[in-house]
Structures are given as structure tokens and as C-alpha cells.
Enzyme design. Structure first.
Site, PDB file in Angstrom:
ATOM      1  N   HIS A 140      20.721 -27.849 -88.414  1.00 13.98           N
ATOM      2  CA  HIS A 140      20.555 -26.746 -87.460  1.00 13.98           C
ATOM      3  C   HIS A 140      19.449 -27.075 -86.443  1.00 13.98           C
ATOM      4  CE1 HIS A 140      20.136 -22.228 -86.627  1.00 13.98           C
ATOM      5  NE2 HIS A 140      19.027 -22.718 -86.135  1.00 13.98           N
ATOM      6  N   GLU A 141      18.330 -27.625 -86.952  1.00 10.04           N
ATOM      7  CA  GLU A 141      17.199 -27.916 -86.056  1.00 10.04           C
ATOM      8  C   GLU A 141      17.504 -29.097 -85.138  1.00 10.04           C
ATOM      9  OE1 GLU A 141      15.166 -25.615 -85.906  1.00 10.04           O
ATOM     10  OE2 GLU A 141      15.675 -24.691 -87.815  1.00 10.04           O
ATOM     11  N   HIS A 144      19.279 -27.990 -82.167  1.00  8.92           N
ATOM     12  CA  HIS A 144      18.382 -27.409 -81.149  1.00  8.92           C
ATOM     13  C   HIS A 144      17.892 -28.487 -80.179  1.00  8.92           C
ATOM     14  CE1 HIS A 144      17.660 -23.160 -82.018  1.00  8.92           C
ATOM     15  NE2 HIS A 144      17.512 -23.411 -83.312  1.00  8.92           N
TER      16      HIS A 144
HETATM   17 NI    NI Z   1      17.503 -21.985 -84.847  1.00 11.31          NI
END
Ligand code: NI
Length: 172
Positions: A140-141, A144
């Protein structure tokens, strides 16, 4: 120092982050600020673009309050210039949340396990193999850092929904 967390629809959340080239004290201060900011927001992961720094830096950490959740413990990890070098062919669907999309969650399918290479904030090479919640938050990171939020890769046909609980695991 606690930084402001950017939220949708801030365009900086959708820009790719630049690789870090200098591992200086400013970088270590950024990591320290991100950790403080994440703790205050009760998150379990944070990427530098979420605090307005378009650099390839992320942190993850989760210390469960209850013994029953201990399987999900994530050691504090700061990664600079991370890249995914391998993903398992088997995938798993999980609910995700994001500090940049407050109060919402959505279902996302991702590989069950990943291997990641990167650097520590002091410039040492690091390699991580992660599965479960650890592997999930890392993926998830890293998204980003590519300017991608989980809301862009929801399970086809599904939608974001309001979070029902306020467990820390609901916030990345
Ligand atoms: Ni996030």
C-alpha cells in the site's frame, strides 16, 4: 515534529515521488517526523508524499494492544527507494484504509507475499520478505510512492464504504 497529512483530492498524492540521492540528517528528520505523525494519527503506515514530500520514503509499524492481534505485529521499518522484486502468484483480498482518505475503507486484492529491496535512512541496503498485514501495508505504501491510492485499485465492482470500527489496522 508532527506534519500535516494531505488528504484527497490533493494532487500531490497522485504524483510520483523522486528517488532519494542524499542520506543526510534532513532525511532522518523526515523519517522521525513521519513516525510521530503516524503515531498521532493512529496509522500503521505512512509514505512521504502524504506529508507533502515527494520523496521515495515510507514507514510501517504496528504494535497491537491486544494479545489476540499479535500475529499482525509489524516491526518499525523505514524504507528509502524501495522496489518490489518479487510477488507471490497467490493473491488475497483485504480491507484497506488510508490516512489520506479519512473514515473510509475498501477491498483490494494484492499478492499474499512480497520481496522488497531498498535502503535504510542511513543508506544501508535492506531486503525484506513480508506477508500478512506487514506485506499488505508495505505494498500500500509503495503504491503511494507511485502516486497511486488504494481507492484506484478496488476490487472490480466494489466501492469505498465508511469505516465501521476505529481499529488502528483500518488506517494506513
Ligand atoms: Ni495510504
Amino acid at each position: 515534529m508532527i506534519r500535516q497529512i494531505l488528504t484527497e483530492p490533493d494532487e500531490r498524492l497522485h504524483q510520483p515521488a523522486e528517488p532519494v540521492t542524499v542520506f543526510d540528517t534532513a532525511l532522518q528528520t523526515l523519517v522521525s517526523d513521519m513516525r510521530e505523525t503516524m503515531h498521532q494519527a493512529r496509522g500503521i503506515g505512512l509514505a512521504a508524499p502524504q506529508v507533502g514530500e515527494l520523496k521515495q520514503v515510507l514507514i510501517v509499524e504496528y504494535a497491537p494492544e491486544s494479545k489476540a492481534d499479535e500475529v499482525d505485529t509489524i516491526p518499525f521499518t523505514a524504507l528509502v527507494n524501495p522496489r518490489v522484486t518479487w510477488t507471490s502468484p497467490d493473491k488475497v483480498e483485504m480491507w484497506e484504509g488510508c490516512l489520506s482518505i479519512p473514515g473510509m475503507e475498501g477491498a483490494v486484492i494484492r499478492p499474499r507475499k512480497v520481496r522488497i529491496k531498498g535502503y535504510t535512512p542511513t543508506g544501508e541496503k535492506i531486503q525484506i520478505k513480508a506477508s500478512g498485514l506487514f506485506g499488505r501495508v508495505l505494498q500500500h505504501e509503495i503504491d503511494h510512492l507511485h502516486g497511486q491510492l488504494y481507492s484506484q485499485i478496488l476490487v472490480p465492482g466494489s466501492k469505498l464504504r465508511p469505516v465501521k470500527s476505529d481499529k488502528p489496522t483500518d488506517h494506513e
